[in-house]
Structures are given as C-alpha cells and as structure tokens.
Design a protein around this motif. Structure first.
Motif, PDB file in Angstrom:
ATOM      1  N   PHE A  74      47.159  17.906  13.265  1.00  0.00           N
ATOM      2  CA  PHE A  74      46.144  18.424  14.182  1.00  0.00           C
ATOM      3  C   PHE A  74      44.895  17.535  14.157  1.00  0.00           C
ATOM      4  CE2 PHE A  74      48.047  22.825  13.162  1.00  0.00           C
ATOM      5  CZ  PHE A  74      48.975  22.697  14.191  1.00  0.00           C
ATOM      6  N   ILE A  75      44.187  17.532  15.279  1.00  0.00           N
ATOM      7  CA  ILE A  75      42.993  16.704  15.448  1.00  0.00           C
ATOM      8  C   ILE A  75      41.824  17.603  15.802  1.00  0.00           C
ATOM      9  CG2 ILE A  75      41.958  14.854  16.817  1.00  0.00           C
ATOM     10  CD1 ILE A  75      44.891  13.824  17.235  1.00  0.00           C
ATOM     11  N   ASP A  76      40.803  17.605  14.941  1.00  0.00           N
ATOM     12  CA  ASP A  76      39.615  18.438  15.130  1.00  0.00           C
ATOM     13  C   ASP A  76      38.500  17.535  15.652  1.00  0.00           C
ATOM     14  OD1 ASP A  76      37.377  20.088  14.909  1.00  0.00           O
ATOM     15  OD2 ASP A  76      37.993  20.939  12.978  1.00  0.00           O
ATOM     16  N   THR A  77      38.096  17.739  16.901  1.00  0.00           N
ATOM     17  CA  THR A  77      37.141  16.816  17.523  1.00  0.00           C
ATOM     18  C   THR A  77      35.681  17.234  17.338  1.00  0.00           C
ATOM     19  OG1 THR A  77      37.455  17.936  19.653  1.00  0.00           O
ATOM     20  CG2 THR A  77      38.775  15.971  19.258  1.00  0.00           C
ATOM     21  N   HIS A  78      35.433  18.286  16.544  1.00  0.00           N
ATOM     22  CA  HIS A  78      34.031  18.644  16.266  1.00  0.00           C
ATOM     23  C   HIS A  78      33.930  19.574  15.061  1.00  0.00           C
ATOM     24  CE1 HIS A  78      29.805  19.254  16.842  1.00  0.00           C
ATOM     25  NE2 HIS A  78      29.949  20.558  16.960  1.00  0.00           N
ATOM     26  N   ILE A 291      34.940  16.096  26.090  1.00  0.00           N
ATOM     27  CA  ILE A 291      34.340  17.349  25.626  1.00  0.00           C
ATOM     28  C   ILE A 291      35.177  17.895  24.472  1.00  0.00           C
ATOM     29  CG2 ILE A 291      34.056  19.807  26.234  1.00  0.00           C
ATOM     30  CD1 ILE A 291      31.810  18.248  27.333  1.00  0.00           C
ATOM     31  N   SER A 292      34.499  18.444  23.457  1.00  0.00           N
ATOM     32  CA  SER A 292      35.197  19.185  22.416  1.00  0.00           C
ATOM     33  C   SER A 292      35.000  20.681  22.676  1.00  0.00           C
ATOM     34  CB  SER A 292      34.653  18.826  21.035  1.00  0.00           C
ATOM     35  OG  SER A 292      35.327  19.586  20.047  1.00  0.00           O
ATOM     36  N   PHE A 293      36.106  21.351  22.941  1.00  0.00           N
ATOM     37  CA  PHE A 293      36.139  22.793  23.239  1.00  0.00           C
ATOM     38  C   PHE A 293      36.180  23.534  21.898  1.00  0.00           C
ATOM     39  CE2 PHE A 293      39.447  26.087  24.992  1.00  0.00           C
ATOM     40  CZ  PHE A 293      38.519  27.104  24.915  1.00  0.00           C
ATOM     41  N   CYS A 294      35.158  24.360  21.639  1.00  0.00           N
ATOM     42  CA  CYS A 294      34.994  25.022  20.333  1.00  0.00           C
ATOM     43  C   CYS A 294      34.973  26.538  20.493  1.00  0.00           C
ATOM     44  CB  CYS A 294      33.700  24.549  19.676  1.00  0.00           C
ATOM     45  SG  CYS A 294      33.547  22.761  19.517  1.00  0.00           S
ATOM     46  N   PRO A 295      36.104  27.149  20.834  1.00  0.00           N
ATOM     47  CA  PRO A 295      36.105  28.572  21.204  1.00  0.00           C
ATOM     48  C   PRO A 295      35.650  29.514  20.101  1.00  0.00           C
ATOM     49  CG  PRO A 295      38.356  27.771  20.902  1.00  0.00           C
ATOM     50  CD  PRO A 295      37.464  26.571  20.889  1.00  0.00           C
ATOM     51  N   LEU A 320      39.960  19.765  20.949  1.00  0.00           N
ATOM     52  CA  LEU A 320      39.662  21.072  20.365  1.00  0.00           C
ATOM     53  C   LEU A 320      38.803  20.863  19.127  1.00  0.00           C
ATOM     54  CD1 LEU A 320      40.681  23.970  21.095  1.00  0.00           C
ATOM     55  CD2 LEU A 320      42.343  23.701  19.255  1.00  0.00           C
ATOM     56  N   GLY A 321      37.806  21.732  18.946  1.00  0.00           N
ATOM     57  CA  GLY A 321      36.963  21.639  17.751  1.00  0.00           C
ATOM     58  C   GLY A 321      36.844  22.980  17.058  1.00  0.00           C
ATOM     59  N   LEU A 332      43.117  25.030  13.148  1.00  0.00           N
ATOM     60  CA  LEU A 332      43.236  24.841  14.591  1.00  0.00           C
ATOM     61  C   LEU A 332      44.217  25.843  15.193  1.00  0.00           C
ATOM     62  CD1 LEU A 332      42.935  20.997  15.162  1.00  0.00           C
ATOM     63  CD2 LEU A 332      41.319  22.764  15.784  1.00  0.00           C
ATOM     64  N   LEU A 333      45.128  26.397  14.401  1.00  0.00           N
ATOM     65  CA  LEU A 333      45.973  27.489  14.917  1.00  0.00           C
ATOM     66  C   LEU A 333      45.090  28.687  15.270  1.00  0.00           C
ATOM     67  CD1 LEU A 333      48.988  27.307  12.426  1.00  0.00           C
ATOM     68  CD2 LEU A 333      48.986  26.588  14.836  1.00  0.00           C
TER      69      LEU A 333
END
Length: 434
Positions: A74-78, A291-295, A320-321, A332-333
């Motif tokens: 998984f890749i965490d962009t933020h 953009i890093s989406f950080c829900p 996704l962040g 990230l799951l």
C-alpha cells in the motif's frame, strides 16, 4: 553472486489501470492460483501457477499461502511522523487542533533520542499495516527527517519525506526562518535525496504558516533539484480557506497562492482538497499535480467530503492518505472503509477495484513511481503483501460467503485492518511478519 530467486503462490490481485478511465474489468489482473517470482528484489514473473511452475528450477523455494491474497504494498500519500503520539486527540477542528495538540507534540523532535524512538514506532506501524511507501511530513526540525530516513534506509524502504517549512503563525518554539528552512532543506536533500530508495519532498506546512519569502525559496529548491517532490495542504477546512484569503488578498484563491510561487508540478502532492472548485481541479490536472484523499481525517476533524467524481472528471491524479494524526488509523484498509462512506454520503459509489487502485497504483501514479511500485508487473520493485482471509473470526466467516474476488476485496476493506496483513515485503525482503 548467484541470483536470490524466490516464488510466492497464492491468489494474486493487482491494479493495472484506473477503473474510471478503462472500466472495472480492464483495470485489474486476478490469478485465483497465482505465482509471483522475485529475483534480487524485483518481480521477474507473474501469472498462473500452472503456467509458471514448469518454467522454474526444481530447487526454487516456493512460499505457498492458503486462504490468502497477495497484493502490491500500500502507498500512503499523506502522513505526519511527528503526530504519531497524538493520534486520536479529542474535540477540535483543524486550526484549534493544530494549536491544542499538534504544535506541542511536534516541539519534541529537535531531540534525537525522541525522533529516533518515534521513527522506529512509526515505520513499524506502517509495515504492520502493509504500507510500503509513504509521503511523510517531518517536523520543523531537520532531526525528524534524519531519524526517519535512517530507519527507512536500514530496511531498504521506498520512502519520501521532508522537513516542514514554517516561519509564521505558529508558536515561537516551532518556527524556522525563510533562510534557515532553505539551508536546512538543502542539506537534507544533499544527504538523502536519491540515496537507495529514498526521496526528498520540499514541505511548506500550508500557506498560512509560510511567508511569501519562504514560499519563494521553496519554489527555488524545486528549480534547483528538478526531481524533488513537493507536499503541502490545501482547502481542507473552510476557516483555513478564509484565512488564506486574508493573508494573500492579492491572489485569486488558495491554489493560486501555490501556483504563484511555482509549487505546482508533476511531483507535487496536495493533501485534502476537500473544498476545491472545478477550475482548481483543472489547474492541478494541467500541471500534473496530485491530490491526497484523506477520508478518515476529513471525517474526524469535521472538514468535509472530498469530491472524487469531480477529480476523475478532470483526470486529476489522486492517491490515498491516512493523515495520521488527523486520521485515526495507519491502516489503508480502514481508510478505504471511510472513503466508501464519504462517497456514499455524496450519492456516489466507490467500487472495490477503484479502492484497490487508490491504495496502490493510484498512489504510485500520484508520486510518478508507477514504473517501480503500486503494481506487480515484471520489472517492478518487489513490494507486496500477504493478506490473510482468516485474520479474525468474523472476517473468516464472512469471506466463506463470498462469491467472487470483488466481494472478497470489499469485505477485506470493510472488515480488515492491521491484523489482516500477514506479511509485508519490501524489495523482496520480509519486513513484517504478523
């Protein structure tokens, strides 16, 4: 030296394209009984076990997993390294939360022992949750980045990080100056950028905490080193947006501030973007920015709902962040569990294959690393996970009712967390075993 060749057999799934662009069916490859072959830290073959097994030498070591799924790492962009110790802090929205919790927590990172300790905990948490690459904010102290990169280098991880640049509108104990932020960043770039699998990101915290002089020097660093990353925050919270208008009345909006100082580009990642307009999305896409989406964080801090369909319309790269510590989980799951709900609240759907894309190949594209990570194509770095279908009793029972890989994937994303990650591999080396 002989090649170190190993093979991994299980169900295997990876994204090969964005479902929004090619449709769901053409966006992934799935091998119900698959084989992944690794040579010296890179993927050399991927396919059906029945086809690949006869091509391998008889003495090759094969790890065979039952009731498991292999996916890319998984890749965490933020995410924020120095906020590890304040994750799950009660009761504030963004600006008050920064003053109440974040700044005091970040103040401790000038101390090497503290920075080393948190870097170790932070990287272990990433790997436990299956995150093999992250775009990481340090604190204002260069030590925070040195400690992080030292720990990441030992494990040969592909990581990106930068020292926060912040010369105003923060406590005296936590500000640098325009000049010192430039000099400190430059020293970190010279030491770490391109070393092994490490990359540097120029990191102005967000427009309100940087003077025009500091933003100018941030842009200058990007000109001096053309393959650097740039990370910051944008349009997370409505009060924040109003504050930016007050501080930069001569600019036509929040994005225009960054645009003016030449901070948009192919390796620029803007966290949140909850309140962007069409015109801003178009400009981000035009410049190749992401953009890093950080829900999880956007819900926890009451910031708002990210409009993914609008970003898709403009073909804007989105990763996704987790945004720990505004986000409440390194997983990230779990972040995808929240992303699904954010879409539901806007009357939109998030398919499990789009979710997989956001957590893997989408993040790699946002970081311009899709030739190295985010998928399992031969030639890519061997960053991958083994997800355990029997990680919890409920997950095990629920997956027995599953009829296809789409349902299995969706259940993993709604019921899964760090316990689901059985093993994490980086460059072909086991870096986490549950």
């Amino acid at each position: 030296m002989p090649l170190t060749r190993k093979a991994y057999r299980a169900a295997i799934l990876h994204s090969i394209a964005d479902p929004a662009e090619v449709g769901i069916e053409a966006s992934y490859e799935y091998f119900e009984d698959g084989l992944l072959v690794i040579d010296d830290g890179k993927i050399s073959a991927l396919g059906h076990a029945s086809e690949l097994l006869p091509t391998l030498p008889a003495d090759i070591e094969i790890n065979h997993y039952q009731d498991a799924l292999i996916t890319p790492g998984f890749i965490d962009t933020h995410i924020h390294l120095p906020q590890t110790g304040m994750v799950g802090s009660y009761g504030e929205q963004l600006l008050d939360w920064l003053n109440t919790y974040t700044f005091p927590c970040e103040s401790q990172f000038g101390d090497k022992a503290h920075a080393d300790e948190v870097a170790d905990i932070f990287i272990k948490e990433l790997l436990r949750n299956g995150t093999t690459t992250a775009l990481v904010f340090g604190s204002v102290h260069p030590q925070s980045v040195n400690s992080f990169f030292e720990a990441a280098e030992k494990l040969n991880l592909r990581m990106i990080a930068g020292k926060v640049m912040m010369d105003r509108n923060a406590p005296d104990y936590l500000v640098d100056t325009a000049e010192s932020s430039y000099v400190d960043s430059k020293a970190l770039i010279e030491r770490w950028h391109g070393k092994g699998r490490l990359h540097y990101a120029v990191t102005p915290r967000f427009a309100p905490t940087s003077t025009p002089e500091q933003l100018t020097l941030a842009g200058q660093l990007l000109t001096e080193y053309p393959d650097l990353y740039m990370q910051t925050h944008i349009s997370e919270n409505l009060k924040e947006i109003e504050w930016v208008k007050e501080l930069f009345p001569e600019r036509k909006g929040y994005l225009d501030v960054y645009d003016h100082y030449q901070l948009l580009g192919e390796r620029s990642v803007f966290a949140h973007g909850v309140h962007l307009c069409d015109e801003e999305c178009a400009r981000l896409a035009e410049t190749g920015s992401a953009i890093s989406f950080c829900p999880t964080s956007n819900l926890f801090l009451g910031s708002g709902l990210f409009n993914l369909p609008m970003a898709e319309k403009h073909k804007l790269n989105v990763g996704l962040g987790t945004d720990v510590g505004g986000g409440t989980s390194f997983s990230l799951l779990q972040t995808l569990n929240e992303a699904y709900k954010v879409m539901q609240l806007q009357g939109a759907r998030l398919s499990p294959f789009k979710s997989l894309y956001l957590a893997t190949l989408g993040g790699a594209r946002a970081l311009r690393l899709e030739d190295k990570i985010g998928n399992l194509q031969p030639g890519s770095d061997a960053d991958f996970l083994v997800l355990d279908y029997n990680a919890t009793p409920l997950l095990s029972y629920r997956l027995k009712q599953s009829n296809n890989i789409a349902e299995t994937l969706f259940v993993l994303m709604t019921l899964g967390d760090d316990r689901t990650v059985q093993q994490t591999y980086a460059a072909g080396t086991l870096v986490h075993q549950r």
